[in-house]
Write a protein that holds these residues in place. Structure first.
Motif, PDB file in Angstrom:
ATOM      1  N   UNK A   1      -5.292  -6.641   6.143  1.00 32.84           N
ATOM      2  CA  UNK A   1      -6.229  -5.938   7.471  1.00 32.84           C
ATOM      3  C   UNK A   1      -4.796  -5.022   8.512  1.00 32.84           C
ATOM      4  N   UNK A   2      -4.370  -6.243   8.049  1.00 30.69           N
ATOM      5  CA  UNK A   2      -2.809  -6.148   9.659  1.00 30.69           C
ATOM      6  C   UNK A   2      -2.351  -4.587   9.240  1.00 30.69           C
ATOM      7  N   UNK A   3      -2.152  -4.694   7.957  1.00 32.94           N
ATOM      8  CA  UNK A   3      -0.930  -3.764   8.138  1.00 32.94           C
ATOM      9  C   UNK A   3      -1.274  -2.883   7.325  1.00 32.94           C
ATOM     10  N   UNK A   4      -2.842  -2.119   6.721  1.00 34.76           N
ATOM     11  CA  UNK A   4      -3.529  -1.453   6.752  1.00 34.76           C
ATOM     12  C   UNK A   4      -4.068  -0.488   7.762  1.00 34.76           C
ATOM     13  N   UNK A   5      -3.591  -1.095   9.264  1.00 33.47           N
ATOM     14  CA  UNK A   5      -4.311  -0.450  10.576  1.00 33.47           C
ATOM     15  C   UNK A   5      -2.891  -0.176  10.886  1.00 33.47           C
ATOM     16  N   UNK A   6      -2.119  -0.563  10.879  1.00 27.93           N
ATOM     17  CA  UNK A   6      -0.727  -0.463  11.527  1.00 27.93           C
ATOM     18  C   UNK A   6      -0.194   0.504  10.599  1.00 27.93           C
TER      19      UNK A   6
ATOM     20  N   UNK B   1      -0.559  -0.605  -4.587  1.00 28.64           N
ATOM     21  CA  UNK B   1      -0.881   0.281  -4.861  1.00 28.64           C
ATOM     22  C   UNK B   1      -2.446   0.717  -4.531  1.00 28.64           C
ATOM     23  N   UNK B   2      -3.658  -0.584  -4.715  1.00 31.90           N
ATOM     24  CA  UNK B   2      -4.602  -0.010  -3.980  1.00 31.90           C
ATOM     25  C   UNK B   2      -3.988   0.033  -1.922  1.00 31.90           C
ATOM     26  N   UNK B   3      -3.782  -0.658  -2.183  1.00 33.60           N
ATOM     27  CA  UNK B   3      -3.049  -1.325  -0.782  1.00 33.60           C
ATOM     28  C   UNK B   3      -2.699   0.269   0.360  1.00 33.60           C
ATOM     29  N   UNK B   4      -1.728   0.996  -0.616  1.00 34.30           N
ATOM     30  CA  UNK B   4      -0.711   2.059  -0.352  1.00 34.30           C
ATOM     31  C   UNK B   4      -2.059   3.536  -0.233  1.00 34.30           C
TER      32      UNK B   4
ATOM     33  N   UNK C   1      -8.114  -6.826  -0.776  1.00 32.69           N
ATOM     34  CA  UNK C   1      -6.871  -6.192  -0.015  1.00 32.69           C
ATOM     35  C   UNK C   1      -6.946  -6.025   1.709  1.00 32.69           C
ATOM     36  N   UNK C   2      -8.405  -6.011   2.191  1.00 40.09           N
ATOM     37  CA  UNK C   2      -9.092  -5.578   3.048  1.00 40.09           C
ATOM     38  C   UNK C   2      -8.908  -7.183   3.913  1.00 40.09           C
ATOM     39  N   UNK C   3      -9.152  -8.118   2.802  1.00 41.97           N
ATOM     40  CA  UNK C   3      -9.002  -9.220   3.736  1.00 41.97           C
ATOM     41  C   UNK C   3      -7.775  -9.879   3.851  1.00 41.97           C
TER      42      UNK C   3
END
Length: 444
Positions: free
Chosen positions: A257-262, A384-387, A252-254
């Motif tokens: 990552x853009x959407x996680x950061x935003x 699930x994991x990203x959220x 998910x991070x790789x």
């Protein structure tokens, strides 16, 4: 009842037994899902607010009697922050538990760890009796709380949203957020009762321990409420479709990552405000004013009721005008509230009252759609994991250090530092919304 596909990890006796118990052909309604989610979130919030209030009223005197009052409070808030640092680590660890053994096992371990860590604090001795050892034990328990909260992410909030009636997504998205004001109401009411009715010596000796004892019981109730929902057909069907499957954190991070950061920066204004109106003002009142702490706790309890109303209103407004517009408007209001903070919180009893009531009302309105903000960019297997990971990082950046930073800088530069802190959160939210919109237009 449908069976889970082979790629979904099974927590053998636990989840299968739960499904057998509830295999009566009954389909759970969105209302029942909402109730289960609210119970779970209330339990989590109760644990954290019990600790947060004790970090002001108990731990400075119990563990740091050798320090000046402000310094002792800062030490206490430093330990407070450890849970938010541990929370993303807990998500990584418990995601692997979920992938290997199933969600039932993950939730059981996480909620027992959360309740156990909180209840264990009730047995904490004083610095005068054991020196630095209780400080180390408290730090370990606080890290345990953070790891457990990272593992308590169950995916039920996305499930609730996906099962919401048409044109009611905002209303159903806000329901999990009711757990925060509900948890604060219960925690502050318990502390108010003991703090207002006991002599200071009795409160510091044994009275403060009772709210921590309650935590374990509440978490057991929350565990069974969640396992009840994990046994439903809707949950199994979503697992089969891959909407709530745990994905590797590194994957998910790789890839996201853009959407996680935003996503972590979109709710920053809300999360910055969160502890500025709940934990920090209690410390300010205790350290710098003559106002009764018990009366202020009661005032905050009333503010939490207003926050609950604000959370509900956020769902109605989001369904009418859009979630993005509501989040942006709340960020602007939080900036204005920040500018008013020095004159309100430093303006005597009347200003303090306005600060609490207005702050909690605004917090409820802003908090109601914060989960939807962090999850909106994720689809399918990444949801699930990203959220969950995005939410953890957002809490770490926005709220984890808020009491420490606010008290540390305000003790040196005045309450204008709190205004700057809230303004930075509002600017971050508005900037993240703009960048997110640009990315969506580019992707389209």
């Amino acid at each position: 009842m449908a069976t889970v596909s082979s790629e979904v990890a099974s927590s053998s006796p636990l989840e299968r037994d739960a499904r057998l118990v509830h295999a009566d052909g009954h389909k759970v309604s969105p209302g029942e899902l909402a109730l289960g989610v609210i119970i779970g979130r209330t339990a989590e919030s109760f644990d954290f607010f019990v600790y947060g209030i004790a970090s002001v009223l108990v731990f400075p005197a119990l563990l740091f009697p050798f320090a000046e009052p402000v310094e002792a409070m800062l030490y206490s808030f430093a330990i407070f922050s450890l849970a938010f640092i541990a929370r993303p680590i807990g998500s990584v660890l418990f995601t692997e538990v979920d992938r290997r053994h199933g969600r039932g096992v993950k939730l059981t371990i996480a909620l027992f760890l959360l309740g156990g860590s909180t209840a264990s604090i009730a047995f904490l001795p004083s610095y005068e009796a054991y020196g630095a050892l209780p400080i180390v034990v408290l730090a370990i328990c606080r890290i345990g709380q953070g790891l457990a909260l990272g593992g308590a992410w169950d995916g039920l909030a996305p499930l609730l949203s996906l099962n919401a009636p048409e044109k009611r997504r905002g209303l159903y998205t806000m329901m999990p957020q009711l757990g925060s004001p509900f948890g604060f109401i219960v925690a502050s009411a318990l502390f108010y009762f003991f703090y207002a009715n006991l002599a200071q010596g009795d409160f510091l000796t044994w009275g403060w321990r009772y709210p921590f004892f309650v935590a374990f019981t509440i978490n057991v109730v929350a565990l069974f409420a969640r396992l009840r929902l994990l046994a439903t057909e809707e949950y199994v069907e979503l697992l089969q479709k891959g909407d709530l499957l745990p994905e590797s954190v590194w994957t998910i991070v790789s890839s996201q990552w853009k959407y996680i950061l935003i996503g972590a920066f979109v709710p920053l204004a809300t999360f910055a405000l969160f502890h500025i109106v709940t934990i920090f003002p209690l410390s300010y009142i205790d350290l710098y004013t003559e106002r009764s702490v018990a009366d202020f706790l009661l005032l905050q309890l009333g503010g939490a009721v207003l926050a609950s109303i604000g959370v509900v209103l956020s769902g109605l407004i989001a369904d009418r005008f859009g979630r993005r517009n509501l989040i942006a408007a709340c960020a602007a209001l939080i900036a204005l509230f920040g500018f008013a903070t020095p004159s309100l919180l430093g303006g005597g009893p009347e200003g303090e009252t306005i600060f609490v009531l207005a702050g909690f009302s605004l917090l409820g309105l802003a908090l109601g759609q914060s989960t939807g903000a962090t999850a909106s960019n994720f689809r399918g297997r990444s949801r699930y994991t990203g959220s969950g990971l995005t939410t953890d990082i957002a809490w770490l950046i926005g709220a984890g250090f808020a009491p420490l930073v606010a008290l540390g800088f305000s003790s040196r530069f005045g309450l204008v530092a709190v205004a700057i802190y809230l303004l930075s959160g509002a600017v971050s939210t508005l900037a993240a919304l703009y960048v997110n919109r640009r990315l969506q237009l580019h992707a389209a």
